[in-house]
Design an enzyme around this catalytic site. Sequence first.
Site, PDB file in Angstrom:
ATOM      1  N   HIS A   1       2.291   3.018  -7.642  1.00 16.54           N
ATOM      2  CA  HIS A   1       2.400   1.411  -7.412  1.00 16.54           C
ATOM      3  C   HIS A   1       1.356   0.537  -6.813  1.00 16.54           C
ATOM      4  CE1 HIS A   1       3.724   2.273  -2.862  1.00 16.54           C
ATOM      5  NE2 HIS A   1       2.570   1.983  -2.927  1.00 16.54           N
TER       6      HIS A   1
ATOM      7  N   GLU B   1       7.085  -1.196  -7.547  1.00 17.49           N
ATOM      8  CA  GLU B   1       7.304   0.217  -7.901  1.00 17.49           C
ATOM      9  C   GLU B   1       7.780   0.712  -8.974  1.00 17.49           C
ATOM     10  OE1 GLU B   1       6.795   2.380  -5.391  1.00 17.49           O
ATOM     11  OE2 GLU B   1       8.167   2.062  -3.388  1.00 17.49           O
TER      12      GLU B   1
ATOM     13  N   ASP C   1       1.713  -7.832   0.541  1.00 13.57           N
ATOM     14  CA  ASP C   1       2.897  -7.444   0.626  1.00 13.57           C
ATOM     15  C   ASP C   1       3.478  -7.237   2.313  1.00 13.57           C
ATOM     16  OD1 ASP C   1       1.267  -5.134   1.017  1.00 13.57           O
ATOM     17  OD2 ASP C   1       2.231  -4.028  -0.564  1.00 13.57           O
TER      18      ASP C   1
ATOM     19  N   ASN D   1       2.869   7.038  -6.402  1.00 19.14           N
ATOM     20  CA  ASN D   1       3.502   7.054  -7.527  1.00 19.14           C
ATOM     21  C   ASN D   1       2.983   5.889  -8.374  1.00 19.14           C
ATOM     22  OD1 ASN D   1       4.216   4.749  -6.266  1.00 19.14           O
ATOM     23  ND2 ASN D   1       6.470   5.181  -6.189  1.00 19.14           N
TER      24      ASN D   1
HETATM   25  C1  F6R Z   1      -0.567  -1.893   0.560  1.00 20.21           C
HETATM   26  C2  F6R Z   1      -0.345  -1.631  -0.654  1.00 20.21           C
HETATM   27  C3  F6R Z   1      -0.056  -0.604  -1.124  1.00 20.21           C
HETATM   28  C4  F6R Z   1      -1.139   0.681  -0.937  1.00 20.21           C
HETATM   29  C5  F6R Z   1      -0.995   2.104  -1.432  1.00 20.21           C
HETATM   30  C6  F6R Z   1      -1.828   3.074  -1.201  1.00 20.21           C
HETATM   31  O1  F6R Z   1      -0.605  -3.265   0.996  1.00 20.21           O
HETATM   32  O2  F6R Z   1      -0.075  -2.717  -1.375  1.00 20.21           O
HETATM   33  O3  F6R Z   1       0.324  -0.387  -2.694  1.00 20.21           O
HETATM   34  O4  F6R Z   1      -2.303   0.127  -1.474  1.00 20.21           O
HETATM   35  O5  F6R Z   1       0.380   2.469  -1.018  1.00 20.21           O
HETATM   36  O6  F6R Z   1      -1.856   3.145   0.465  1.00 20.21           O
HETATM   37  P1  F6R Z   1      -2.936   4.150   1.002  1.00 20.21           P
HETATM   38  O7  F6R Z   1      -4.097   3.405   0.874  1.00 20.21           O
HETATM   39  O8  F6R Z   1      -2.172   4.388   2.468  1.00 20.21           O
HETATM   40  O9  F6R Z   1      -2.891   5.391   0.434  1.00 20.21           O
END
Ligand code: F6R
Length: 252
Positions: free
Chosen positions: A138, A143, A67, A136
Site C-alpha cells: 500500500h 490498499e 493520511d 502489502n
Molecule cells: C504512513 C503511510 C503508510 C506507511 C506504510 C509503512 O503515513 O502512509 O503507507 O508508509 O504502512 O509503514 P512502516 O514505515 O511503519 O513500515
Amino acid sequence: MRIICSETYEQMSAKAAGFIAAQIHTKPNSVIGLATGSTPIGIYQKLIKWYEEDWLSFSKCTTINLDEYCGLPADHPQSYAYFMHEHLLDHIDILPENAHLPNGLNEDIHAECEAYDNLVKSLGGIDLQLLGIGNNGHLGFNEPDDCFHMNTNCVNLTPETIKANSRFFGSEEAVPKKAFTLGIRPIAQAKRILMVVNGLHKAEIIYKSLFGPVTPRVPASILQIVPDLVVCGDAEALSVIVREHPEAVEMF
Ligand code: F6R
C-alpha cells in the site's frame, strides 16, 4: 528511477534526509509530502538535527501528510497528527498553518476528501513526496484493490494493515477501521518521489512493486511510471532487487 542501497537504516535515513534537504535548499517554499510509520523516523531525526544546527529551515515550506485515521482527534496519541508533531513538526520552524493533515474527525467524508485534493491543487502540487511502503504494497492507505483510487478518499483498512498497525494500539480491536488517504493521482503527480524502505520483511514487496506488473493489486507498482523516483533502502530491504537486478542499484 534511482535505487540507492545503504548498508544500515541509519545510513539510509541520512541519505534520504539529504534529498529532502537538497529539495528545500533548492526551493525554500517547497511543498513536501510526508509519511508516518516507523520507516521515516530516522529521516525526521536527521532533519531536526540539521535544523538545530542552523543548516536547514522549514520556515517557507508547506507539508501535506499522506493520511489520517478516521475518528481520531489530532491530540489522540495514535493519530498521525500527534505522530507528526512528536517526531518532526514541534521541533522545526515550520509555520503551524503550513503543516496539513486530513481532519480525522470530519464526518463529512466527501467534503474532507475534496478539500484535501483542492488544497494540494491550490499549492501547485507536491514538489517532493516521501513514501514508505506497506507490507502489502500500500501507498499511504491506498490498499490493494481492483482499481487505483485516484482522488483522496476514505478507505476500509485491510485486515493485514490493521494487524500490522496493531503494534501501535496494543490490540487489533483498538485500530480504527477506516482512514483518509491522499489519492494515487496527487501522489503520482509529485515532481519527485522519495521512497524509503528497510528490513527483510519488505524485500519481496519492494521487488514486486518496482519490477513486477503495474497493478492496483500492488498499489506501489504505480511508481514504475512516475517521472522522478528515488528509492532509498537498506541492504536487507533491497536484497532481492540486488540479487535479481544488480545493475539497477547504486551502492552507497
Ligand atoms: C504512513 C503511510 C503508510 C506507511 C506504510 C509503512 O503515513 O502512509 O503507507 O508508509 O504502512 O509503514 P512502516 O514505515 O511503519 O513500515
